[in-house]
Design an enzyme around this catalytic site. Structure first.
Site, PDB file in Angstrom:
ATOM      1  N   ARG A  56       0.810  -1.237   0.000  1.00  0.00           N
ATOM      2  CA  ARG A  56       0.000   0.000   0.000  1.00  0.00           C
ATOM      3  C   ARG A  56       0.836   1.277   0.000  1.00  0.00           C
ATOM      4  NH1 ARG A  56      -5.098  -0.930   3.674  1.00  0.00           N
ATOM      5  NH2 ARG A  56      -3.597  -0.766   5.334  1.00  0.00           N
ATOM      6  N   LYS A 161       3.550 -18.436   7.346  1.00  0.00           N
ATOM      7  CA  LYS A 161       2.838 -18.716   8.579  1.00  0.00           C
ATOM      8  C   LYS A 161       2.421 -17.405   9.257  1.00  0.00           C
ATOM      9  CE  LYS A 161       5.590 -19.451  12.323  1.00  0.00           C
ATOM     10  NZ  LYS A 161       6.318 -18.241  12.750  1.00  0.00           N
ATOM     11  N   HIS A 191       9.969 -22.105   7.305  1.00  0.00           N
ATOM     12  CA  HIS A 191      11.337 -21.849   6.847  1.00  0.00           C
ATOM     13  C   HIS A 191      12.351 -22.812   7.479  1.00  0.00           C
ATOM     14  CE1 HIS A 191      11.893 -19.442  10.547  1.00  0.00           C
ATOM     15  NE2 HIS A 191      13.182 -19.564  10.337  1.00  0.00           N
ATOM     16  N   LYS A 195      16.241 -25.043   6.001  1.00  0.00           N
ATOM     17  CA  LYS A 195      17.589 -25.003   6.589  1.00  0.00           C
ATOM     18  C   LYS A 195      18.351 -26.264   6.173  1.00  0.00           C
ATOM     19  CE  LYS A 195      16.185 -22.374  10.702  1.00  0.00           C
ATOM     20  NZ  LYS A 195      16.929 -21.127  10.735  1.00  0.00           N
ATOM     21  N   HIS A 254       7.734 -25.251  13.416  1.00  0.00           N
ATOM     22  CA  HIS A 254       9.159 -25.590  13.343  1.00  0.00           C
ATOM     23  C   HIS A 254       9.530 -26.810  14.214  1.00  0.00           C
ATOM     24  CE1 HIS A 254       9.051 -21.790  11.449  1.00  0.00           C
ATOM     25  NE2 HIS A 254       9.350 -21.032  12.471  1.00  0.00           N
ATOM     26  N   LYS A 355      12.044 -17.236  24.203  1.00  0.00           N
ATOM     27  CA  LYS A 355      12.732 -15.982  23.867  1.00  0.00           C
ATOM     28  C   LYS A 355      13.568 -15.557  25.070  1.00  0.00           C
ATOM     29  CE  LYS A 355      10.246 -15.095  20.025  1.00  0.00           C
ATOM     30  NZ  LYS A 355      10.801 -15.363  18.708  1.00  0.00           N
ATOM     31  N   LYS A 360      21.358 -18.361  21.623  1.00  0.00           N
ATOM     32  CA  LYS A 360      20.617 -18.742  20.427  1.00  0.00           C
ATOM     33  C   LYS A 360      21.113 -20.114  20.011  1.00  0.00           C
ATOM     34  CE  LYS A 360      18.692 -18.107  16.166  1.00  0.00           C
ATOM     35  NZ  LYS A 360      17.263 -18.098  15.928  1.00  0.00           N
TER      36      LYS A 360
END
Ligand code: BG6
Length: 526
Positions: A56, A161, A191, A195, A254, A355, A360
Site C-alpha cells: 500500500r 505462517k 522456513h 535449513k 518448526h 525468547k 541462540k
C-alpha cells in the site's frame, strides 16, 4: 542479462513473474529480496524474470529499487557487487494497491501487460497478515491472475505462517484456499525446512545404515529438542507475537517439523508426496504425554525483567513494546510428548522453545540407553582432576544452528594406568568440512517454488495434524498459567519436572562454546 558463472543443476529455466504481496514488510527486506539476489548472483534464476512488489505504501519503481538495493547490501549472506546489484534491481517493479481491493488486482493485471515475461508463469508470495490470505486467494482467482493447474503456464501461491490459530481456523483456512486454488498450487512455508541442517536430518538417517537400526524404543532413552533464542520483543514483533505466543509461533510448525524428520519412517523414494505421507503418519501418532493433568505435559513461561544474555538490562515480557501488560501469552514453552507407534511407543520426547534465553541455539539431542552392565568407572575431568560420575549415555546431537554440525558423545578410555572412561565428542561441523556459509532457508525455498518442488512445504493435512497435536494446550490455557523466568538463562525451572522418570535433564549450555564443539554442555543423563 544474467551474470556469468557456472550453470548448476538447480538453475530455474521457466521464465517467471514473482509478485511479493506485502513488499514493504520486514520479510521482503531482510529475507526474500536478498535471497532472490543471491540466486541471481549465482546464476540460478531464469534468463527472463520480473519481480513485482505489491503493497500500500506510496512508492514507485525507482524508490522500490533503491530500497531493495540497500536491503541487499545490508542483508545479503554473501558479499555483494554493485554492478550485479544494479542489474538485479532492474528486474524489480512496484505496484501500489490495497491487497483486499478488487481494483488492485485489475490494475496488477494491467501492469502485467508491460512487465510480464512470456510464457506467463506466476509466483505469488503472500507475505501478509493471515487475515488477508483468503481474500488474496479469492481475488487472485477471480481476476484471472491464477490459472487452472492444467493450463500450460503455471501459477503458484506461497503462504507464510501463521497458518491458522488452532485446528478449527486452520481447517477453515485450508477449506477457503482450496475453493480458489488447487493443493498443488499452494506452497505453505515453514522456513525451518529450508535449513540445510534440518534437511540433513533425513540424509543422515537414511543415507547411513548404522543409526537407523537403533533409532527406536529398544535403544533410545529419550529425545529432546531445543529452539532457544536470545531476542525478545524488540523491532515491533510484540504486536504479532502477543496474539500468538510460543506454541503457535514455534511449536506447531518448526519444532513439530523437526520432530517429524527425526522420527518418521523412511519414505519409499524422495518424491514430495512420499515424504509428506510419512510425516503425516508420524504426526498423527504424536500426542502430548498427559497422565493425570495437562500440566504433566506442558509448562509455559514469561520472562521477567533482568539482564539478558549480553548482560544488558531488559524489561519483562509484559512491559515490552506492543505487549498487553496483563498478557498471559507464553514466550517460553516446554512439552513432553509421546509417539504412539511401534517404533517410538514409550520414548519420552521433550521439546522447548523460548525468547530471551541464555543462547541462540537450535538442536535435537537423541539420548541412547546406558549399557546394561557398567564395567568401567566413568569420570568427568577438568584437566587432570577427575570426579567419578554415573555412567554417561551416548547422545547424538544434531546442531541445527549456529555452529551447524552433528556430534556423537561416546565413552572412551582415558589415557593412563586405570580403566576409566571419559566422555568425548565425535564431531562433524559444516564449517570444518566446507569452508563456506550455508544457504539461507529462503534461498532454497524460493528456488523450490520456482522449480515446482513442494517437498519442503507443508501439505494441508500436515498442517491440520500439527494443530491437532497442540490443540489440548490451546484448550487449557487457563490451567497453564505462565511461570516467570529470568532472562538470559534457560527458561522456566518448573519445566524440569517434565523429565519425571527419565534418565536425563535439559541440556543447558554453560559458558562460551568452543567453535564447532558441543563440549560446554551440562552433562545430561546424570
Ligand atoms: C519465526 C518465528 O518463524 O522463526 C520467530 O515467527 C522466530 O518468532 C523465528 O524468532 C526463528 O527463526 P530462526 O531461523 O532464527 O531460528
Amino acid at each position: 542479462m544474467t551474470p556469468s558463472g557456472p550453470v548448476v543443476e538447480t538453475r530455474v529455466n521457466d521464465p517467471v513473474t514473482i509478485v511479493i504481496f506485502g513488499a514493504s514488510g520486514d520479510l521482503t527486506h531482510r529475507k526474500l529480496i536478498p535471497a532472490l539476489y543471491i540466486a541471481y548472483a549465482q546464476n540460478l534464476l531464469p534468463d527472463r524474470f520480473t519481480i513485482v512488489g505489491f503493497a500500500r505504501r506510496d512508492y514507485d519503481d525507482q524508490i522500490f529499487r533503491n530500497m531493495m538495493a540497500d536491503s541487499i547490501r545490508e542483508f545479503s549472506r554473501l558479499p555483494t557487487e554493485d554492478e550485479t546489484v544494479e542489474r538485479f534491481v532492474e528486474h524489480l517493479h512496484y505496484h501500489k494497491g490495497d491487497i483486499s481491493s478488487e481494483d488492485a488486482y485489475t490494475d496488477l493485471k494491467a501492469k502485467f501487460q508491460d512487465v510480464e515475461t512470456y510464457p506467463e508463469n506466476r509466483l505469488f508470495y503472500l507475505s501478509i497478515i493471515p487475515d488477508l490470505f483468503e481474500v488474496a486467494a479469492r481475488l487472485l482467482k477471480e481476476s484471472g491472475l491464477v490459472y487452472d493447474p492444467a493450463d500450460s503456464a503455471w501459477a503458484r501461491v506461497v503462504i507464510e505462517k501463521p497458518f491458522g490459530r488452532d485446528l478449527v481456523s486452520a481447517k477453515a483456512l485450508n477449506g477457503a484456499l482450496l475453493k480458489y486454488l488447487d493443493e498443488s498450487q499452494i506452497y505453505r512455508i515453514d522456513h525451518y525446512l529450508g535449513k540445510e541442517t534440518v534437511q540433513n536430518v533425513l540424509s543422515f538417517r537414511f543415507a547411513n545404515a548404522i543409526f537407523e537400526p537403533v533409532f527406536n524404543r529398544s535403544y533410545i532413552d529419550h529425545i529432546q529438542i531445543t529452539a532457544a533464542e536470545t531476542v525478545g520483543m524488540e523491532k515491533g514483533r510484540g504486536g504479532y507475537y502477543d496474539e500468538y505466543g510460543a506454541v503457535r509461533d514455534m511449536v506447531t510448525n518448526h519444532l513439530l517439523q523437526l520432530l517429524c524428520l527425526i522420527t518418521m519412517e523412511a519414505p519409499g523414494d524422495l518424491a514430495a508426496e512420499s515424504i509428506r505421507n510419512e510425516k503425516v503418519k508420524v504426526l498423527n501418532a504424536m500426542k502430548l504425554d498427559i497422565r493425570k493433568d495437562i500440566s504433566d505435559a506442558v509448562c509455559r513461561g514469561q520472562y521477567h525483567s533482568g539482564l539478558d544474555s549480553n548482560g544488558n538490562k531488559t524489561p519483562g515480557y509484559r512491559d515490552e513494546d506492543r505487549i498487553d501488560p496483563d498478557s498471559d501469552t507464553e514466550c517460553f514453552v516446554a512439552l513432553r510428548m509421546q509417539i504412539n507407534n511401534w517404533r517410538w511407543a514409550g520414548v519420552p520426547i521433550l521439546l522447548r522453545t523460548g525468547k530471551r534465553m541464555a543462547r541462540k541455539t537450535t538442536e535435537v539431542a537423541v539420548q541412547f540407553k546406558v549399557p546394561p552392565l557398567q564395567l568401567f568407572e566413568q569420570v568427568e575431568c577438568e584437566d587432570d582432576v577427575c570426579d567419578i560420575t554415573r555412567i554417561k549415555p551416548n547422545t547424538l546431537i544434531f546442531r541445527i544452528q549456529p555452529d551447524e554440525g552433528i556430534f556423537l558423545k561416546v565413552g572412551t578410555k582415558r589415557p593412563g594406568m586405570r580403566f576409566v572412561v571419559e566422555d568425548v565428542d565425535m564431531d562433524f561441523s559444516y564449517s570444518g568440512k566446507w569452508n563456506k556459509s550455508l544457504p539461507e532457508a529462503y534461498e532454497r525455498l524460493l528456488l523450490d517454488t520456482l522449480h515446482g518442488d513442494s517437498t519442503l512445504f507443508t501439505r494441508s493435512d500436515e498442517v491440520e495434524a500439527e494443530w491437532k497435536v497442540v490443540q489440548p494446550i490451546l484448550e487449557n490455557l487457563e490451567k497453564l498459567k505462565p511461570f516467570p523466568y529470568p532472562p538470559g538463562e534457560w527458561g522456566v525451572h518448573e519445566a524440569d519436572w517434565l523429565f519425571h522418570g527419565v534418565e536425563g535433564r535439559w541440556r543447558n549450555e554453560k559458558g562460551p562454546r568452543p567453535a564447532g564443539s558441543s563440549n560446554s554442555f551440562d552433562s545430561s543423563g546424570l
